[in-house]
Design an enzyme around this catalytic site. Structure first.
Site, PDB file in Angstrom:
ATOM      1  N   GLY A   8      28.504 -11.694 -21.246  1.00 29.03           N
ATOM      2  CA  GLY A   8      29.077 -10.532 -21.958  1.00 29.03           C
ATOM      3  C   GLY A   8      29.569 -10.946 -23.331  1.00 29.03           C
ATOM      4  O   GLY A   8      30.520 -10.370 -23.866  1.00 29.03           O
ATOM      5  N   ALA A  10      28.346 -10.584 -26.259  1.00 30.11           N
ATOM      6  CA  ALA A  10      27.990  -9.800 -27.454  1.00 30.11           C
ATOM      7  C   ALA A  10      29.018  -8.741 -27.812  1.00 30.11           C
ATOM      8  O   ALA A  10      28.942  -8.134 -28.883  1.00 30.11           O
ATOM      9  CB  ALA A  10      26.624  -9.131 -27.235  1.00 30.11           C
ATOM     10  N   GLY A  12      33.192  -6.742 -27.015  1.00 34.27           N
ATOM     11  CA  GLY A  12      34.504  -6.617 -26.389  1.00 34.27           C
ATOM     12  C   GLY A  12      35.204  -7.941 -26.111  1.00 34.27           C
ATOM     13  O   GLY A  12      35.290  -8.820 -26.976  1.00 34.27           O
ATOM     14  N   ASP A  32      23.971 -12.537 -22.743  1.00 31.85           N
ATOM     15  CA  ASP A  32      24.133 -11.079 -22.794  1.00 31.85           C
ATOM     16  C   ASP A  32      22.733 -10.453 -22.779  1.00 31.85           C
ATOM     17  O   ASP A  32      21.725 -11.128 -22.974  1.00 31.85           O
ATOM     18  CB  ASP A  32      24.909 -10.663 -24.060  1.00 31.85           C
ATOM     19  CG  ASP A  32      25.686  -9.363 -23.868  1.00 31.85           C
ATOM     20  OD1 ASP A  32      26.928  -9.375 -23.915  1.00 31.85           O
ATOM     21  OD2 ASP A  32      25.031  -8.308 -23.653  1.00 31.85           O
ATOM     22  N   ASP A  41      18.864  -9.936 -18.643  1.00 38.12           N
ATOM     23  CA  ASP A  41      19.383  -8.733 -17.999  1.00 38.12           C
ATOM     24  C   ASP A  41      19.971  -9.127 -16.638  1.00 38.12           C
ATOM     25  O   ASP A  41      19.236  -9.430 -15.696  1.00 38.12           O
ATOM     26  CB  ASP A  41      18.247  -7.722 -17.834  1.00 38.12           C
ATOM     27  CG  ASP A  41      18.729  -6.428 -17.194  1.00 38.12           C
ATOM     28  OD1 ASP A  41      19.921  -6.358 -16.806  1.00 38.12           O
ATOM     29  OD2 ASP A  41      17.913  -5.491 -17.076  1.00 38.12           O
ATOM     30  N   LEU A  42      21.287  -9.106 -16.550  1.00 34.99           N
ATOM     31  CA  LEU A  42      21.949  -9.559 -15.322  1.00 34.99           C
ATOM     32  C   LEU A  42      21.897  -8.519 -14.201  1.00 34.99           C
ATOM     33  O   LEU A  42      22.436  -8.751 -13.122  1.00 34.99           O
ATOM     34  CB  LEU A  42      23.408  -9.935 -15.615  1.00 34.99           C
ATOM     35  CG  LEU A  42      23.593 -11.095 -16.611  1.00 34.99           C
ATOM     36  CD1 LEU A  42      25.077 -11.357 -16.871  1.00 34.99           C
ATOM     37  CD2 LEU A  42      22.919 -12.370 -16.119  1.00 34.99           C
ATOM     38  N   GLY A  71      29.911  -6.884 -17.844  1.00 32.28           N
ATOM     39  CA  GLY A  71      30.247  -5.882 -16.845  1.00 32.28           C
ATOM     40  C   GLY A  71      29.939  -4.492 -17.355  1.00 32.28           C
ATOM     41  O   GLY A  71      29.855  -4.265 -18.559  1.00 32.28           O
ATOM     42  N   TYR A 157      32.753   0.893  -9.294  1.00 26.02           N
ATOM     43  CA  TYR A 157      33.422  -0.019 -10.228  1.00 26.02           C
ATOM     44  C   TYR A 157      34.611  -0.693  -9.555  1.00 26.02           C
ATOM     45  O   TYR A 157      34.725  -1.928  -9.561  1.00 26.02           O
ATOM     46  CB  TYR A 157      33.884   0.740 -11.481  1.00 26.02           C
ATOM     47  CG  TYR A 157      34.493  -0.171 -12.517  1.00 26.02           C
ATOM     48  CD1 TYR A 157      33.686  -0.972 -13.322  1.00 26.02           C
ATOM     49  CD2 TYR A 157      35.872  -0.268 -12.665  1.00 26.02           C
ATOM     50  CE1 TYR A 157      34.242  -1.835 -14.259  1.00 26.02           C
ATOM     51  CE2 TYR A 157      36.440  -1.131 -13.600  1.00 26.02           C
ATOM     52  CZ  TYR A 157      35.612  -1.907 -14.394  1.00 26.02           C
ATOM     53  OH  TYR A 157      36.163  -2.774 -15.312  1.00 26.02           O
TER      54      TYR A 157
HETATM   55  P1  NAD Z   1      32.037  -4.388 -23.283  1.00 20.86           P
HETATM   56  O1  NAD Z   1      31.169  -3.239 -22.893  1.00 20.86           O
HETATM   57  O2  NAD Z   1      32.589  -4.422 -24.645  1.00 20.86           O
HETATM   58  O3  NAD Z   1      31.249  -5.758 -23.017  1.00 20.86           O
HETATM   59  C1  NAD Z   1      30.504  -5.959 -21.843  1.00 20.86           C
HETATM   60  C2  NAD Z   1      29.298  -6.800 -22.186  1.00 20.86           C
HETATM   61  O4  NAD Z   1      28.524  -6.934 -20.978  1.00 20.86           O
HETATM   62  C3  NAD Z   1      28.394  -6.206 -23.257  1.00 20.86           C
HETATM   63  O5  NAD Z   1      28.142  -7.131 -24.306  1.00 20.86           O
HETATM   64  C4  NAD Z   1      27.127  -5.845 -22.510  1.00 20.86           C
HETATM   65  O6  NAD Z   1      25.947  -5.952 -23.291  1.00 20.86           O
HETATM   66  C5  NAD Z   1      27.165  -6.867 -21.376  1.00 20.86           C
HETATM   67  N1  NAD Z   1      26.288  -6.411 -20.294  1.00 20.86           N
HETATM   68  C6  NAD Z   1      26.311  -5.185 -19.712  1.00 20.86           C
HETATM   69  N2  NAD Z   1      25.270  -5.084 -18.859  1.00 20.86           N
HETATM   70  C7  NAD Z   1      24.596  -6.254 -18.918  1.00 20.86           C
HETATM   71  C8  NAD Z   1      23.428  -6.740 -18.268  1.00 20.86           C
HETATM   72  N3  NAD Z   1      22.696  -5.976 -17.428  1.00 20.86           N
HETATM   73  N4  NAD Z   1      23.013  -8.002 -18.549  1.00 20.86           N
HETATM   74  C9  NAD Z   1      23.716  -8.775 -19.434  1.00 20.86           C
HETATM   75  N5  NAD Z   1      24.808  -8.354 -20.084  1.00 20.86           N
HETATM   76  C10 NAD Z   1      25.256  -7.106 -19.825  1.00 20.86           C
HETATM   77  O7  NAD Z   1      33.179  -4.462 -22.180  1.00 20.86           O
HETATM   78  P2  NAD Z   1      34.618  -5.156 -22.119  1.00 20.86           P
HETATM   79  O8  NAD Z   1      35.598  -4.069 -22.058  1.00 20.86           O
HETATM   80  O9  NAD Z   1      34.755  -6.246 -23.099  1.00 20.86           O
HETATM   81  O10 NAD Z   1      34.543  -5.736 -20.637  1.00 20.86           O
HETATM   82  C11 NAD Z   1      34.519  -7.115 -20.320  1.00 20.86           C
HETATM   83  C12 NAD Z   1      34.817  -7.229 -18.835  1.00 20.86           C
HETATM   84  O11 NAD Z   1      36.156  -6.788 -18.582  1.00 20.86           O
HETATM   85  C13 NAD Z   1      33.918  -6.378 -17.949  1.00 20.86           C
HETATM   86  O12 NAD Z   1      33.596  -7.105 -16.790  1.00 20.86           O
HETATM   87  C14 NAD Z   1      34.787  -5.195 -17.614  1.00 20.86           C
HETATM   88  O13 NAD Z   1      34.433  -4.605 -16.383  1.00 20.86           O
HETATM   89  C15 NAD Z   1      36.153  -5.831 -17.545  1.00 20.86           C
HETATM   90  N6  NAD Z   1      37.266  -4.903 -17.759  1.00 20.86           N
HETATM   91  C16 NAD Z   1      37.328  -4.114 -18.869  1.00 20.86           C
HETATM   92  C17 NAD Z   1      38.412  -3.279 -19.050  1.00 20.86           C
HETATM   93  C18 NAD Z   1      38.565  -2.415 -20.273  1.00 20.86           C
HETATM   94  O14 NAD Z   1      39.415  -1.511 -20.269  1.00 20.86           O
HETATM   95  N7  NAD Z   1      37.832  -2.632 -21.337  1.00 20.86           N
HETATM   96  C19 NAD Z   1      39.419  -3.221 -18.084  1.00 20.86           C
HETATM   97  C20 NAD Z   1      39.330  -4.034 -16.961  1.00 20.86           C
HETATM   98  C21 NAD Z   1      38.242  -4.870 -16.810  1.00 20.86           C
END
Ligand code: NAD
Length: 287
Positions: A8, A10, A12, A32, A41-42, A71, A157
């Site tokens: 992940g 790329a 957040g 990613d 692609d995970l 995620g 989720y």
């Molecule tokens: P984000 O969407 O900014 O980043 C998630 C990354 O996962 C992206 O770069 C995306 O391309 C990558 N990804 C998604 N599907 C993929 C796949 N099939 N193969 C490879 N890569 C893939 O999200 P974030 O908010 O930075 O989340 C990071 C983690 O924190 C996640 O696991 C999320 O569930 C968890 N989380 C987020 C929050 C929130 O409020 N943002 C809260 C609790 C937990």
């Protein structure tokens, strides 16, 4: 300086972790679906296998740590529940199983898995789905989730993150992980302002629900602050941290469950408790 794998990478919080690790002089292998050192692609078995192998190749068989941040959030969509299960659970557990020897080959490696406070703040998540995901049985989990209609992604989720937290706690304390010098822990963020949350806020009904959700300190968390927690959990200061799920959520978990935990072992669990004592002693004699 160490070599770290970050999924992940790329966007957040994953991207914020990469920035901090690179800034500290470490080598990072980002994984990613887009814009990464390892593009994969995970959500597919082949993607996960390729990602695991390419990281091992690039790391030369030794990893000082790994951060599993890839995620998918609970957005609506027909096949979303399955995608959530594949990426959020198998996209973590299969990679970690493949990387375990490389982590064991390092000195005091650390792993941080992104769970979520949805593990404890979403009510009525079916235990059957959590158990199926914990055992890696996506078909069984999706079969039950299908019966839940539009609510399926939300439950998928929360169940995916609960299964992941259980997986972490189960494995962290075993000879293959703790015994091999690897510290395996999870971080459970609340709502953090990232593209994942922005996507949820783009739907008016979902935005109203998120904004009404109890966050005692108010507002949303910051991706860079969460990255600082990850970097701390990867540092030597976290040598004694093992199997923990660290909540960084502005107080939502405490709001709902102030007295649920910590809690003494109740009488009905005493047999299990003494069993675990015996198991531990037997394990120590073997090693
Ligand atoms: P984000 O969407 O900014 O980043 C998630 C990354 O996962 C992206 O770069 C995306 O391309 C990558 N990804 C998604 N599907 C993929 C796949 N099939 N193969 C490879 N890569 C893939 O999200 P974030 O908010 O930075 O989340 C990071 C983690 O924190 C996640 O696991 C999320 O569930 C968890 N989380 C987020 C929050 C929130 O409020 N943002 C809260 C609790 C937990």
């Amino acid at each position: 300086m160490g070599t770290y794998a970050v999924t992940g990478s790329a966007s957040g919080m994953g991207a914020a972790v990469v920035d901090r690790l690179v800034g500290d002089g470490h080598r990072v292998i980002g994984i990613d679906i887009q814009q990464a050192d390892v593009t994969a692609d995970l959500s597919t078995p082949a993607g996960r296998r390729a990602a695991a192998a390419r990281v091992l190749e690039q790391a030369g068989g030794v990893l000082d740590g790994a951060v599993l941040a890839a995620g998918l959030g609970p957005a609506p969509g027909r096949d979303r529940a399955r995608l959530i299960a594949e990426v959020n659970v198998l996209g973590v557990t299969e990679l970690l199983e493949a990387w375990q020897p490389a982590l064991a080959a390092a000195d005091r490696a650390k792993v941080v898995v992104f769970a979520s406070n949805s593990t404890t703040t979403v009510p009525l998540v079916p235990g059957r789905v959590v158990r199926a995901l914990r055992d890696g049985d996506v078909e069984k989990a999706v079969g039950t989730l299908r019966l839940l209609g539009k609510a399926a992604p939300t439950f998928a989720y929360a169940a995916s993150k609960t299964a992941l937290a259980h997986w972490v706690r189960r494995h962290a304390v075993t000879p293959a992980w703790a015994g091999a010098g690897i510290r395996l822990n999870a971080l459970a963020p609340g709502a953090i302002m990232t593209p994942l949350l922005e996507q949820q806020l783009a739907t008016p009904a979902e935005a109203r629900r998120i904004k009404a959700f109890p966050v005692p300190i108010g507002g949303f968390g910051d991706a860079d602050q969460l990255a600082a927690w990850v970097v701390f959990m990867l540092s030597d200061a976290a040598d004694f941290l093992c199997g923990s799920v660290v909540f960084v959520d502005g107080g939502s978990d405490a709001w709902f469950r102030a007295t649920d935990w910590p809690r003494a072992v109740p009488a009905r669990h005493l047999r299990r408790y003494t069993g675990r004592m015996k198991e531990f002693r037997a394990q120590r004699r073997r090693t």
